[in-house]
Design an enzyme around this catalytic site. Structure first.
Site, short mmCIF file in Angstrom:
data_model
loop_
_atom_site.label_atom_id
_atom_site.label_comp_id
_atom_site.label_asym_id
_atom_site.label_seq_id
_atom_site.Cartn_x
_atom_site.Cartn_y
_atom_site.Cartn_z
N THR A 76 0.32 -0.98 -0.24
CA THR A 76 -0.26 -0.04 0.15
C THR A 76 1.06 1.40 0.03
O THR A 76 0.17 1.69 -0.68
CB THR A 76 -1.60 -0.08 1.50
N SER A 204 6.10 -7.16 -2.81
CA SER A 204 5.91 -7.23 -0.97
C SER A 204 6.28 -8.49 -0.41
O SER A 204 6.24 -9.12 -1.29
CB SER A 204 4.17 -7.10 -0.71
N ALA A 205 6.29 -8.93 0.54
CA ALA A 205 6.91 -10.09 1.35
C ALA A 205 5.39 -10.32 1.78
O ALA A 205 5.53 -12.15 1.64
CB ALA A 205 7.68 -10.13 2.23
N HIS A 206 4.30 -10.15 1.71
CA HIS A 206 3.37 -11.11 2.85
C HIS A 206 3.18 -12.06 2.08
O HIS A 206 1.91 -12.83 2.61
CB HIS A 206 2.23 -9.72 3.78
N CYS A 327 -21.56 -8.62 1.58
CA CYS A 327 -21.84 -9.20 2.72
C CYS A 327 -20.63 -9.37 3.46
O CYS A 327 -20.26 -9.19 4.62
CB CYS A 327 -23.03 -9.76 2.51
#
Length: 388
Positions: A76, A204-206, A327
């Site tokens: 992000t 990113s690493a995640h 939802c």
């Protein structure tokens, strides 16, 4: 608690690999100083050395120069730096027009919308039924005021992989900077930034069994970009904030552990899951491109059933998946990706994403397919949307 739980939401976050954790531990307890220059104290010097070694390794995975990579807190922040940094750098020099695709992740979409509120003009490109951006359509929307194009390497929901070469060449020919969000392709799909005309890339690493809270941004040498966040002078004065040494070390180890053999194994399991579900569950539709997709991604819509219901029933059976149902998400809107590829609200509400990881087994895939068939059949019997 989750000993016999099958986790199939690896596009959201992956389980940390123990080998990554072992590599990180010394930098929590032994070498915990902030990085300093060679004239600083020895622990700080060692911290600086390991940070730069990590930078060199990650940059090497992209075939980029070490000086072209900055570490961030995740994908992000990387995308925010890319879009806002370029926007601020070129607003008065060239123009205020930015182009993104309609199916980008929120790190790009919401950043573009924030810039729009500040007076920037944003074009949201249509994609085809598979989620692909047409290079000719991109070219048609570039104007003399266009300063940046941001199109993801692969989509976070449906896994469709874009043709970065073709898109990048269009940008290059028109003198426009090109950013790509490669969060879901880094180490999973070839990304040679020496050959592909990309100016900025988010990673990113995640998503590769590394730690959360660490990412990086590739900034091609010479790319005009303004420091977005005020503070210190870290990362060659391109990003303010204390460097995450354990995170950088973990990111590096995670990237090193990904192999072509692992990606081939994921692809084989992915295809098996798709084939079984489409064959055994009537009225199920694959979302995204069948071939041009990341090895770990499957996204399927089940007609006449809410994705939220499928997700909750699978969870009760020990399987974690995600859904595009409004939802189930924090947003009140259905999946913008499914809508973006031409799906209606029913198709978006009935979509379920299965994403695989290093610790996924073939036995788990078969068990998940068995469970999906039972859950969908049972839910259709009581569905207010209709049944077969």
């Amino acid at each position: 608690m989750f000993e016999n739980y099958t986790y199939l939401d690896n596009a959201s976050i992956t389980r940390l690999d123990e080998r990554v954790f072992d590599e990180m531990k010394p930098y929590f307890f032994d070498v915990y100083a902030i990085p300093t220059s060679e004239s600083g104290y020895s622990m700080g010097v060692e911290a600086r050395e390991v940070l730069e070694k990590s930078r060199e390794t990650i940059a090497g995975k992209l075939n980029a120069q070490t000086s072209e990579l900055i570490f961030t807190s995740g994908y992000t922040e990387s995308s925010n730096i890319a879009l806002k940094g370029v926007a601020m750098a070129l607003l008065k020099k060239k123009g205020n027009h930015i182009i993104v695709s309609k199916i980008e992740d929120y790190s790009v979409l919401n950043t573009a919308q924030a810039l729009e509120k500040q007076g920037f003009k944003v074009t949201y490109l249509e994609v085809d039924q598979y989620g692909l951006v047409d290079p000719d359509v991109l070219g048609d929307h570039i104007t003399p005021e266009t300063i940046l194009v941001s199109i993801q390497h692969a989509n976070q929901e449906i896994g469709t992989i874009q043709n970065l070469n073709a898109l990048g060449e269009i940008c290059k020919d028109n003198g426009v900077l090109f950013h790509t969000d490669a969060t879901h392709t880094f180490t999973r799909v070839p990304l040679d930034l020496e050959k592909i005309p990309v100016d900025l890339a988010t990673i990113s690493a995640h998503t590769i069994h590394g730690p959360a809270g660490i990412g990086a941004l590739y900034i091609k040498k010479g790319t005009p970009i303004t420091k977005w966040m005020d503070g210190g002078f870290q990362e060659s004065n391109r990003r303010a904030g204390l460097e995450n040494i354990p995170g950088a070390v973990g990111f590096t180890k995670a990237a090193e552990l990904v192999t072509s053999e692992e990606n081939q194994r994921l692809e084989k399991m992915r295809d098996h899951l798709i084939d079984r579900i489409l064959t055994e569950v009537p009225k199920s539709v694959l979302n995204g491109h069948k071939i041009k997709r990341t090895p770990q991604n499957s996204n399927i819509t089940f007609e006449y059933v809410e994705g939220e219901s499928i997700t909750l029933h699978l969870d009760m059976r020990g399987f974690a998946v995600s859904t595009g149902s409004a939802c189930f998400s924090r947003s009140l809107d259905p999946s913008h990706v499914i809508l973006g590829i031409g799906g209606d609200h029913e198709r978006a509400h009935g979509s379920v994403r299965f994403t695989l990881g290093r610790f996924t087994t073939s036995e788990q895939i078969d068990a998940a397919c068995d469970a999906v068939a039972i859950v969908v059949e049972n839910l259709r019997k009581i569905s207010p949307l209709g049944n077969l």
